[in-house]
Scaffold this active site. Structure first.
Site, PDB file in Angstrom:
ATOM      1  N   HIS A  94      10.855  21.961  42.218  1.00 41.61           N
ATOM      2  CA  HIS A  94       9.749  22.899  41.964  1.00 41.61           C
ATOM      3  C   HIS A  94       8.549  22.544  42.838  1.00 41.61           C
ATOM      4  O   HIS A  94       8.322  21.385  43.173  1.00 41.61           O
ATOM      5  CB  HIS A  94       9.352  22.902  40.486  1.00 41.61           C
ATOM      6  N   ASP A  96       5.258  23.644  42.069  1.00 42.27           N
ATOM      7  CA  ASP A  96       3.991  23.581  41.340  1.00 42.27           C
ATOM      8  C   ASP A  96       3.728  22.153  40.890  1.00 42.27           C
ATOM      9  O   ASP A  96       4.639  21.306  40.860  1.00 42.27           O
ATOM     10  CB  ASP A  96       3.998  24.532  40.150  1.00 42.27           C
ATOM     11  N   ASP A 127       6.079  14.347  42.114  1.00 49.28           N
ATOM     12  CA  ASP A 127       6.532  15.375  41.171  1.00 49.28           C
ATOM     13  C   ASP A 127       5.992  16.744  41.591  1.00 49.28           C
ATOM     14  O   ASP A 127       4.950  17.178  41.125  1.00 49.28           O
ATOM     15  CB  ASP A 127       6.033  15.020  39.770  1.00 49.28           C
ATOM     16  N   GLU A 158       7.268  25.231  36.812  1.00 53.31           N
ATOM     17  CA  GLU A 158       8.022  24.291  35.991  1.00 53.31           C
ATOM     18  C   GLU A 158       7.114  23.499  35.052  1.00 53.31           C
ATOM     19  O   GLU A 158       7.484  23.203  33.913  1.00 53.31           O
ATOM     20  CB  GLU A 158       8.805  23.336  36.895  1.00 53.31           C
ATOM     21  N   GLU A 159       5.926  23.138  35.509  1.00 53.41           N
ATOM     22  CA  GLU A 159       5.076  22.242  34.741  1.00 53.41           C
ATOM     23  C   GLU A 159       4.387  22.926  33.564  1.00 53.41           C
ATOM     24  O   GLU A 159       3.950  22.261  32.635  1.00 53.41           O
ATOM     25  CB  GLU A 159       3.995  21.638  35.655  1.00 53.41           C
TER      26      GLU A 159
END
Length: 455
Positions: A94, A96, A127, A158-159
């Protein structure tokens, strides 16, 4: 038959690619691609466009966007065809990131990526933008002609909680593959190649006590009027024994046999204060991966500074239950509810309600993709990989497993347990990033060979 790239050849070629990959990662980290409500959406779309351009530069001709209702940014869906008889590998990550939070806690600004002592610091380095760059690096290595068909799925929310978390079962053909690499994890520690083979499940529960129609003066009524907060605190204390181990019947706990943190490592990572003991008994892996955990995540009460002398007529707490990877989350949640409903603190009946549940995940081992991954990680890091689990859930893993249950799922990546993801001074070690690129390069080739042999 596809031949496995020679070890020195791979290392030399990836080393040549690293300066441009570091530049790519640096450019991505400069973009504050935060999908959380209240942040501007423009940087998120800027990151999307930057990742699409990196894919095209890596020789990916088929790049599309998947738009899901309610989603902030599109999911990038790219395909690189391999040989006609080759297996298909799906790669997920991801673009984001979480907010930087208190920037005063950062040594250098979170969105001004900084090279320091062999690491790149900045929000999103580990991340999960380094994992995206490791995918780009593997594609660059093969110059658009990998020995397997590659599907790349990169999302942008995703976050924050995403509709994509439950989307794959609605369109299983889009995710059809023989193996999936979920590149949103990393190794237990630097220099120790690690496959994540299990994830704990999760469930939420709300428990409340109501004893009075309204709060009452503690001087006039305290001592006989039932205090809802005290009753609830007493009930919550029954969830653990004197060691701090979970004391709820029906929750699965087993020894963890893979790699894990030492007690000293865990103390450092959790920032446990000197003189404070660890909670619970048994090995760390058993406590955080293959056993349950119950955390009080919310408690309705006035702050100390705003406290008043009153007997509380009501109280409420939110609980988070983490569950053995192979135990059904709803069954575990029901066991916790049964335990709480059986409590009568000071004779007070509790009201308990069920919240969201999410099952854990346990990956089968020993298939051709698993064997290829272990060989690839050993070549990249120079030592056999260990097996670890994740204490937190990754909903997309469960959704992908539901959509394509026959595909082998592999979780490995460019980060490590000391990367401080979601915290200040997040970083990725450039040496770990380089090894993650090598691992993907070798995995493609090894899997292509083992898939043919297995067939």
């Amino acid at each position: 038959m596809t031949s496995t790239p020679h070890q020195e050849q791979v290392a030399h070629r990836v080393s040549d690619l690293m300066p441009s990959l570091i530049d790519a990662l640096t450019s991505l980290v400069r973009i504050p691609s935060i999908a959380t409500a209240g942040f501007p959406p423009e940087p998120l779309f800027e990151a999307h466009d930057a990742v699409v351009e990196l894919l095209r530069q890596a020789g990916v001709e088929h790049v599309d966007d998947l738009h899901i209702e309610g989603k902030t940014a599109p999911v990038i869906v790219a395909t690189v065809p391999g040989p006609a008889d080759a297996p298909t590998v799906l790669l997920y990550s991801h673009y984001d990131v979480v907010p930087a939070d208190d920037e005063n806690l950062w040594t250098t600004p979170p969105f001004e990526p900084t090279l320091r002592d062999g690491a790149l610091y900045g929000r999103g380095t580990a991340d999960s933008k380094a994992n995206i760059v490791s995918i780009i690096g593997a594609l660059r290595y093969y110059r658009g002609t990998p020995p397997v068909t590659v599907k790349v799925i990169l999302e942008g929310q995703e976050e924050f909680g995403s509709p994509f978390d439950v989307y794959p079962p609605e369109a299983p053909e889009l995710f059809r593959s023989d193996a999936m690499v979920i590149a949103d994890v990393g190794s237990v520690r630097p220099g120790a190649p690690t496959l994540t083979v299990a994830l704990r499940g999760s469930a939420s529960v709300i428990v409340s006590a109501t004893t009075l129609a309204a709060d009452k003066h503690s001087g006039l009524y305290g001592g006989a009027a039932p205090d809802a907060r005290l009753a609830l605190i007493r009930a919550l204390a029954t969830l653990h024994d004197d060691n701090g181990d979970v004391a709820v019947d029906g929750l699965r706990r087993e020894p963890w046999t893979g790699v894990s943190y030492t007690d000293a490592e865990f103390r450092e990572l959790a920032e446990i204060l000197d003189g404070t003991p660890l909670q619970g008994s048994g090995a760390i892996g058993e406590r955080i991966w293959s056993g349950p955990a119950i955390t009080v995540t919310g408690f309705d009460a006035p702050t100390v500074d705003a406290s008043v002398n009153a007997v509380a007529g009501s109280a409420r707490a939110a609980l988070n239950l983490r569950i053995h990877p192979e135990q059904d989350a709803a069954t575990a949640q029901a066991a916790l509810i049964t335990h709480l409903e059986a409590q009568r603190p000071f004779g007070v009946r509790l009201d308990v309600s069920a919240g969201e549940v999410g099952n854990g995940f346990s990956a089968p081992i020993g298939g051709p993709a698993f064997d290829a991954a272990t060989a690839a990680l050993e070549q990249a890091w120079g030592s056999p990989p260990g097996m670890m689990a994740g204490g937190g859930s990754i909903p997309i893993v469960m959704a992908l497993h539901e959509a394509v249950p026959q595909a082998e799922k592999l979780l490995f990546g460019a980060t490590d347990g000391y990367a401080n993801i979601h915290g200040p001074n997040e970083r990725v070690l450039l040496d770990e990033l380089e090894k993650a690129v090598i691992a993907k390069v070798v995995f493609f080739s090894e899997f292509a060979q083992r898939f043919k042999g297995d067939g």
